[in-house]
Write an enzyme that holds these catalytic residues in place. Structure first.
Site, PDB file in Angstrom:
ATOM      1  N   ARG A 243      76.733  38.892  35.781  1.00  0.00           N
ATOM      2  CA  ARG A 243      77.127  40.236  36.258  1.00  0.00           C
ATOM      3  C   ARG A 243      78.654  40.307  36.329  1.00  0.00           C
ATOM      4  O   ARG A 243      79.280  39.904  37.298  1.00  0.00           O
ATOM      5  CB  ARG A 243      76.513  40.499  37.636  1.00  0.00           C
ATOM      6  CG  ARG A 243      76.905  41.829  38.235  1.00  0.00           C
ATOM      7  CD  ARG A 243      76.380  43.018  37.458  1.00  0.00           C
ATOM      8  NE  ARG A 243      74.928  43.108  37.502  1.00  0.00           N
ATOM      9  CZ  ARG A 243      74.207  43.853  36.645  1.00  0.00           C
ATOM     10  NH1 ARG A 243      74.788  44.561  35.703  1.00  0.00           N
ATOM     11  NH2 ARG A 243      72.887  43.872  36.749  1.00  0.00           N
TER      12      ARG A 243
ATOM     13  N   GLN B 120      66.511  44.994  28.411  1.00  0.00           N
ATOM     14  CA  GLN B 120      67.722  45.793  28.276  1.00  0.00           C
ATOM     15  C   GLN B 120      68.872  44.948  27.713  1.00  0.00           C
ATOM     16  O   GLN B 120      69.111  43.833  28.168  1.00  0.00           O
ATOM     17  CB  GLN B 120      68.059  46.347  29.667  1.00  0.00           C
ATOM     18  CG  GLN B 120      69.467  46.730  29.907  1.00  0.00           C
ATOM     19  CD  GLN B 120      69.600  48.132  30.493  1.00  0.00           C
ATOM     20  OE1 GLN B 120      68.999  49.076  30.001  1.00  0.00           O
ATOM     21  NE2 GLN B 120      70.377  48.262  31.538  1.00  0.00           N
TER      22      GLN B 120
ATOM     23  N   ARG C  44      73.183  37.962  25.508  1.00  0.00           N
ATOM     24  CA  ARG C  44      73.843  37.658  26.779  1.00  0.00           C
ATOM     25  C   ARG C  44      73.062  36.672  27.641  1.00  0.00           C
ATOM     26  O   ARG C  44      73.577  36.222  28.668  1.00  0.00           O
ATOM     27  CB  ARG C  44      74.120  38.948  27.565  1.00  0.00           C
ATOM     28  CG  ARG C  44      72.880  39.692  28.022  1.00  0.00           C
ATOM     29  CD  ARG C  44      73.255  40.921  28.850  1.00  0.00           C
ATOM     30  NE  ARG C  44      72.073  41.630  29.327  1.00  0.00           N
ATOM     31  CZ  ARG C  44      72.071  42.507  30.312  1.00  0.00           C
ATOM     32  NH1 ARG C  44      73.190  42.801  30.946  1.00  0.00           N
ATOM     33  NH2 ARG C  44      70.956  43.118  30.673  1.00  0.00           N
TER      34      ARG C  44
ATOM     35  N   HIS D 225      80.376  44.632  26.677  1.00  0.00           N
ATOM     36  CA  HIS D 225      80.133  45.322  27.954  1.00  0.00           C
ATOM     37  C   HIS D 225      81.220  44.926  28.975  1.00  0.00           C
ATOM     38  O   HIS D 225      80.939  44.293  30.011  1.00  0.00           O
ATOM     39  CB  HIS D 225      78.742  44.908  28.449  1.00  0.00           C
ATOM     40  CG  HIS D 225      78.104  45.840  29.426  1.00  0.00           C
ATOM     41  ND1 HIS D 225      78.672  46.155  30.638  1.00  0.00           N
ATOM     42  CD2 HIS D 225      76.938  46.528  29.366  1.00  0.00           C
ATOM     43  CE1 HIS D 225      77.870  46.979  31.289  1.00  0.00           C
ATOM     44  NE2 HIS D 225      76.807  47.227  30.525  1.00  0.00           N
TER      45      HIS D 225
ATOM     46  N   ASP E  19      77.739  57.127  33.917  1.00  0.00           N
ATOM     47  CA  ASP E  19      77.117  56.359  32.835  1.00  0.00           C
ATOM     48  C   ASP E  19      77.113  57.258  31.602  1.00  0.00           C
ATOM     49  O   ASP E  19      76.213  58.068  31.420  1.00  0.00           O
ATOM     50  CB  ASP E  19      75.689  55.940  33.233  1.00  0.00           C
ATOM     51  CG  ASP E  19      75.127  54.862  32.319  1.00  0.00           C
ATOM     52  OD1 ASP E  19      75.774  54.554  31.292  1.00  0.00           O
ATOM     53  OD2 ASP E  19      74.037  54.331  32.632  1.00  0.00           O
TER      54      ASP E  19
ATOM     55  N   GLU F   1      83.238  50.048  27.677  1.00  0.00           N
ATOM     56  CA  GLU F   1      82.499  49.185  26.761  1.00  0.00           C
ATOM     57  C   GLU F   1      82.621  49.686  25.329  1.00  0.00           C
ATOM     58  O   GLU F   1      82.160  50.790  25.023  1.00  0.00           O
ATOM     59  CB  GLU F   1      81.027  49.163  27.180  1.00  0.00           C
ATOM     60  CG  GLU F   1      80.835  48.894  28.666  1.00  0.00           C
ATOM     61  CD  GLU F   1      79.467  49.351  29.185  1.00  0.00           C
ATOM     62  OE1 GLU F   1      78.526  49.493  28.375  1.00  0.00           O
ATOM     63  OE2 GLU F   1      79.348  49.581  30.400  1.00  0.00           O
TER      64      GLU F   1
HETATM   65  O1  TA6 Z   1      76.364  50.112  29.652  1.00  0.00           O
HETATM   66  C1  TA6 Z   1      75.933  50.825  30.773  1.00  0.00           C
HETATM   67  C2  TA6 Z   1      74.572  50.350  31.158  1.00  0.00           C
HETATM   68  O2  TA6 Z   1      73.706  50.433  30.064  1.00  0.00           O
HETATM   69  C3  TA6 Z   1      74.089  51.146  32.361  1.00  0.00           C
HETATM   70  O3  TA6 Z   1      73.087  52.074  32.027  1.00  0.00           O
HETATM   71  C4  TA6 Z   1      73.694  50.110  33.371  1.00  0.00           C
HETATM   72  O4  TA6 Z   1      72.369  49.910  33.497  1.00  0.00           O
HETATM   73  C5  TA6 Z   1      74.497  48.902  32.903  1.00  0.00           C
HETATM   74  O5  TA6 Z   1      74.605  48.975  31.520  1.00  0.00           O
HETATM   75  C6  TA6 Z   1      74.118  47.529  33.396  1.00  0.00           C
HETATM   76  O6  TA6 Z   1      72.969  47.063  32.820  1.00  0.00           O
HETATM   77  P1  TA6 Z   1      72.337  45.677  33.277  1.00  0.00           P
HETATM   78  O7  TA6 Z   1      71.162  45.459  32.381  1.00  0.00           O
HETATM   79  O8  TA6 Z   1      73.408  44.636  33.087  1.00  0.00           O
HETATM   80  O9  TA6 Z   1      71.968  45.841  34.724  1.00  0.00           O
END
Ligand code: TA6
Length: 307
Positions: free
Chosen positions: A77, A97, A102, A176, A222, A282
């Site tokens: 994080r 996601q 990563r 990111h 966002d 990003e």
């Molecule tokens: O890049 C922005 C984003 O996609 C947000 O929507 C938010 O969820 C963030 O990334 C962090 O994502 P994560 O999966 O690291 O919690």
């Protein structure tokens, strides 16, 4: 090259202004690579090839959460997590996601290379180093090469994606980057005026065009700014850690993210008040899939420069 390294150390004794010193591995933590060049330094975890610190003159530019997991149990994080093979979640993939890059442990390629002007190190990832359960969800042959280059006032991170399969596949990717801030309300992200964006916070994720010279944070943000001219410099100002200019190569989209209060509280690996200490700006190629034919490569990257 040890010989060259020794020569440079000797050279430094006589000329401190051009002194370059690279420490490829932190002896106390072999999972991390440290580089320094003049008065700048960067640290990179093999887990995710995640840059977790970039300091210039002792000033930290990058945010890393106090609650970040640094043991490989979760995506880090903060820092510069690498998004591949897709940004966010998509209907055609069951990967988590932001994909698997990563959360995979990368390998360092050669020892860092040093010149008088820059110090550089590269990392690689191929399917066998991706956690098996994730690799099974994206069964394509590929090789990623991630190069981190440090000068006295810049940090360049470049991703090369190679299709080593005998069929075409497609992907999106993004750097990111979490910038450190001392009070996010003072921050302005300049260079996005006139860009079309998707507002992921607003009901129905509407599209609009940015009318402000500086994007500010006064609540959850966002936004995916699409097709921002590569030549447009995006500048992160008012952080309290010195302005940074983001130069992009082959990364046409720019995401600006701050979770604000409620989402901060909902993230277990993020302090409740840390929304005030970061802004993500990003650089990516996420609005459209990039298709790679067998044997083809794609390269995209960013240079962060102290202003
Ligand atoms: O890049 C922005 C984003 O996609 C947000 O929507 C938010 O969820 C963030 O990334 C962090 O994502 P994560 O999966 O690291 O919690």
């Amino acid at each position: 090259m040890p010989g060259k390294f020794m020569n440079r150390k000797a050279f430094c004794i006589f000329n401190l202004t051009l002194c370059v010193f690279a420490k490829p591995v932190d002896a106390s933590n072999p999972a991390k690579v440290l580089l320094s060049h003049g008065n700048a330094s960067v640290e990179i975890y093999l887990f995710g090839a995640t840059v977790t610190s970039w300091k210039v003159g002792g000033v930290e530019k990058i945010f890393l959460s106090k609650k970040a997991h640094l043991d490989g149990s979760k995506a880090i994080r903060g820092g510069i997590p690498l998004v591949f093979p897709h940004f966010g979640t998509i209907p055609t993939s069951t990967l988590p996601q932001h994909g698997f890059a990563r959360v995979s442990t990368w390998s360092r390629l050669d020892p860092p290379s040093e010149t008088e002007t820059a110090t550089s190190v590269a990392f690689t990832l191929s399917p066998r180093a991706v956690p098996a359960a994730l690799a099974a969800k994206w069964p394509h042959a590929f090789r990623l090469t991630y190069t981190v280059t440090l000068t006295t006032d810049t940090l360049t991170t470049t991703l090369k994606v190679e299709n080593t399969a005998d069929v075409a596949w497609e992907f999106t990717s993004l750097l990111h980057t979490y910038f450190a801030t001392r009070g996010v309300a003072h921050v302005g992200v300049k260079g996005l005026e006139g860009a079309s964006f998707v507002d992921k916070v607003a009901e129905g994720a509407p599209r609009a065009v940015e009318s402000r010279t500086a994007v500010i944070v006064a609540g959850e943000v966002d936004r995916v700014y699409e097709g921002v001219d590569d030549k447009a410099e995006v500048t992160v100002t008012g952080t309290g850690h010195g302005d940074v200019v983001v130069h992009r190569t082959n990364l046409p989209d720019v995401v600006v993210w701050n979770p604000w209060t409620d989402k901060a509280k909902a993230m277990a690996d993020f302090g409740d008040d840390e929304f005030d200490n970061m802004i993500c700006v990003e650089a990516g190629s996420v609005a459209k899939f990039i298709s790679l034919q067998p044997g083809e490569t794609w390269t995209g990257g960013q240079t962060l420069k102290t202003a």
